[in-house]
Enzyme design. Structure first.
Site, PDB file in Angstrom:
ATOM      1  N   PHE A 122       0.862  -1.179   0.000  1.00  8.44           N
ATOM      2  CA  PHE A 122       0.000   0.000   0.000  1.00  8.44           C
ATOM      3  C   PHE A 122       0.895   1.225   0.000  1.00  8.44           C
ATOM      4  O   PHE A 122       1.777   1.350   0.848  1.00  8.44           O
ATOM      5  CB  PHE A 122      -0.923   0.037   1.221  1.00  8.44           C
ATOM      6  CG  PHE A 122      -1.834   1.228   1.228  1.00  8.44           C
ATOM      7  CD1 PHE A 122      -2.978   1.242   0.439  1.00  8.44           C
ATOM      8  CD2 PHE A 122      -1.537   2.354   1.984  1.00  8.44           C
ATOM      9  CE1 PHE A 122      -3.809   2.356   0.407  1.00  8.44           C
ATOM     10  CE2 PHE A 122      -2.368   3.478   1.955  1.00  8.44           C
ATOM     11  CZ  PHE A 122      -3.502   3.464   1.177  1.00  8.44           C
ATOM     12  N   ASP A 160       9.333   2.678   1.567  1.00  9.10           N
ATOM     13  CA  ASP A 160       8.136   3.372   2.032  1.00  9.10           C
ATOM     14  C   ASP A 160       7.998   3.089   3.525  1.00  9.10           C
ATOM     15  O   ASP A 160       7.522   2.035   3.922  1.00  9.10           O
ATOM     16  CB  ASP A 160       6.900   2.883   1.256  1.00  9.10           C
ATOM     17  CG  ASP A 160       5.610   3.582   1.720  1.00  9.10           C
ATOM     18  OD1 ASP A 160       5.642   4.233   2.781  1.00  9.10           O
ATOM     19  OD2 ASP A 160       4.587   3.446   1.017  1.00  9.10           O
ATOM     20  N   LYS A 218       2.769   9.629   8.161  1.00  8.65           N
ATOM     21  CA  LYS A 218       1.996   9.273   9.368  1.00  8.65           C
ATOM     22  C   LYS A 218       2.564   9.769  10.716  1.00  8.65           C
ATOM     23  O   LYS A 218       2.123  10.784  11.218  1.00  8.65           O
ATOM     24  CB  LYS A 218       1.762   7.762   9.404  1.00  8.65           C
ATOM     25  CG  LYS A 218       0.803   7.315   8.292  1.00  8.65           C
ATOM     26  CD  LYS A 218       0.278   5.927   8.515  1.00  8.65           C
ATOM     27  CE  LYS A 218      -0.885   5.591   7.604  1.00  8.65           C
ATOM     28  NZ  LYS A 218      -0.536   5.089   6.296  1.00  8.65           N
TER      29      LYS A 218
END
Ligand SMILES: *Cc1c(COP(=O)(O)O)cnc(C)c1O
Length: 395
Positions: free
Chosen positions: A133, A218, A247
């Site tokens: 993702f 990532d 995040k």
């Protein structure tokens, strides 16, 4: 607590009918006054819990002084943040933006422009992994490639080669004369807390060196202290050329960053990229405050220790409740349990015990407490999981 469609909101989220009025550390308080132990952390975002005094004071001070000026001028909190990210990582240079998916877009451009600037414009393809993702923009969904993300969005961005997770032969076959980079999450988050073993990250590094590819990590979800190191890849000897963060970086304030070596960023010349809001003083001041806490002596070691404690407790629960918990996954406080009943049912049972969690693919439930969680709160969470498992097993 049924899903509650809100007429004025696009129904792209299945929301639980719960509204929180405020938060305190590891706890959220709903509008009816009930306290919830927050093992969701806004999906690995509020890493220092709710209402952390240093973050609140920093945001208030910065809000009173300066919100936004644009990258047309120098921004002191941005320069300080970049200096610190460089000092504590493999990177030489940083771009700051607003979200994970925006950072992935930047990484795709950076990889293509790296080869283009070196006179190899035919090298534009990026190898990615099934179950990944990377966000929700066209570039990010094309990179991840799953039907769940891309359905109805064609035509996708061209230039991604998806290989099965852990399939070394397919990975080697996917690399060709047009390959520019390999993009991977050191620990898949949405994909179900799937940890890439350190030797595999090191193997990817060697492969990238052999073929002059950029290795892009990532770490939007697994980075920023979540695993007990500042960055998840630091559990291995592999260092990327490029890394995306978001995040946890702002502790709940939107911000993302691309970290890169000077060589990898050689195509990112003046005018080649940008962001109106990226690097704004508010976001950067808060990210600096997050780093103040995370880089303090002993903080990350404590996260690692609490992660071991949580996983040991979860493993004991898996043994005690084999009909509910099939497997415990993760590193540090990025933990997951693969459940035998549907993860949605288990999440609902945990909510009845006052514990908030997040679902992931592979029928996994993520347990993402704030990194500031106490041992006592870990005990409360595991007692709640125990109680929910008992009820589920008896049902
Ligand atoms: C959440 C996430 C993203 C996307 O971040 P947004 O801020 O939602 O755009 C990208 N990559 C990973 C690994 C993520 O977990």
């Amino acid at each position: 607590m049924q899903n509650a469609p809100i007429a004025s909101l696009m129904p792209v989220y299945k929301r639980v009918d719960l509204t929180f009025s405020h938060g305190e550390g590891s706890w959220l308080v709903d509008t009816a006054g009930r306290r919830w132990l927050d093992f969701a952390s806004g999906i690995a975002v509020t890493g220092l819990g709710h209402g952390h005094p240093h973050l609140v004071r920093t945001l208030q001070d910065q809000a009173a002084r300066l919100w936004h000026v644009s990258n047309l001028w120098r921004i002191e909190p941005l320069e300080r943040l970049a200096d610190r990210l460089v000092a504590h990582s493999f990177a030489d240079t940083v771009f700051v933006g607003n979200s994970g998916t925006e950072m992935i877009e930047g990484c795709i451009k950076l990889a293509r422009r790296f080869h283009w600037a070196a006179g190899r414009p035919e090298r534009y393809r990026i190898v990615t992994f099934e179950g990944a993702f990377h966000g929700r923009t066209m570039g990010a969904i094309s990179a991840a490639g799953s039907a769940k993300l891309t359905e109805g969005c064609a035509p996708l961005l061209e230039g991604f080669d998806h290989v099965p997770f852990g399939d070394h032969e397919a990975l080697h076959r996917a690399i060709g004369p047009e390959t520019a980079a390999i993009l991977i999450e050191p620990i898949q988050g949405e994909g179900g807390i799937r940890v890439v073993p350190p030797q595999c990250l090191e193997g990817l590094r060697a492969l990238c060196d052999a073929h002059d590819l950029l290795l892009i990590f990532d770490e939007v979800q697994c980075g920023l202290g979540r695993t007990g190191k500042l960055f998840a890849h630091e559990w291995s000897n592999a260092r990327p050329d490029v890394m995306a963060l978001a995040k946890g970086l702002g502790g709940g304030f939107p911000i993302g960053a691309i970290l890169a070596t000077a060589r990898a960023a050689s195509g990112m010349t003046a005018g080649s990229h940008g962001s109106t809001f990226g690097g704004n003083p508010l976001a950067c001041a808060v990210a600096n405050a997050v780093l103040d806490v995370m880089l303090a002596d002993g903080f990350l070691a404590d996260v690692a220790r609490k992660g071991e404690l949580l996983r040991a407790r979860l493993s004991a629960l898996a043994e005690a409740h084999p009909a509910v918990i099939a497997e415990v996954r993760g590193k540090g406080l990025l933990a997951g349990i693969r459940t035998l009943p549907s993860n949605a049912d288990v999440a609902a049972a945990l909510r009845e015990e006052g514990l908030l969690t997040v679902a992931a693919a592979d029928n996994v439930l993520r347990l993402l407490p704030p990194l500031t969680i106490t041992e006592e709160e870990i005990g409360l969470a595991t007692a709640a999981i125990d109680a929910a498992c008992r009820r589920l097993a008896a049902a």
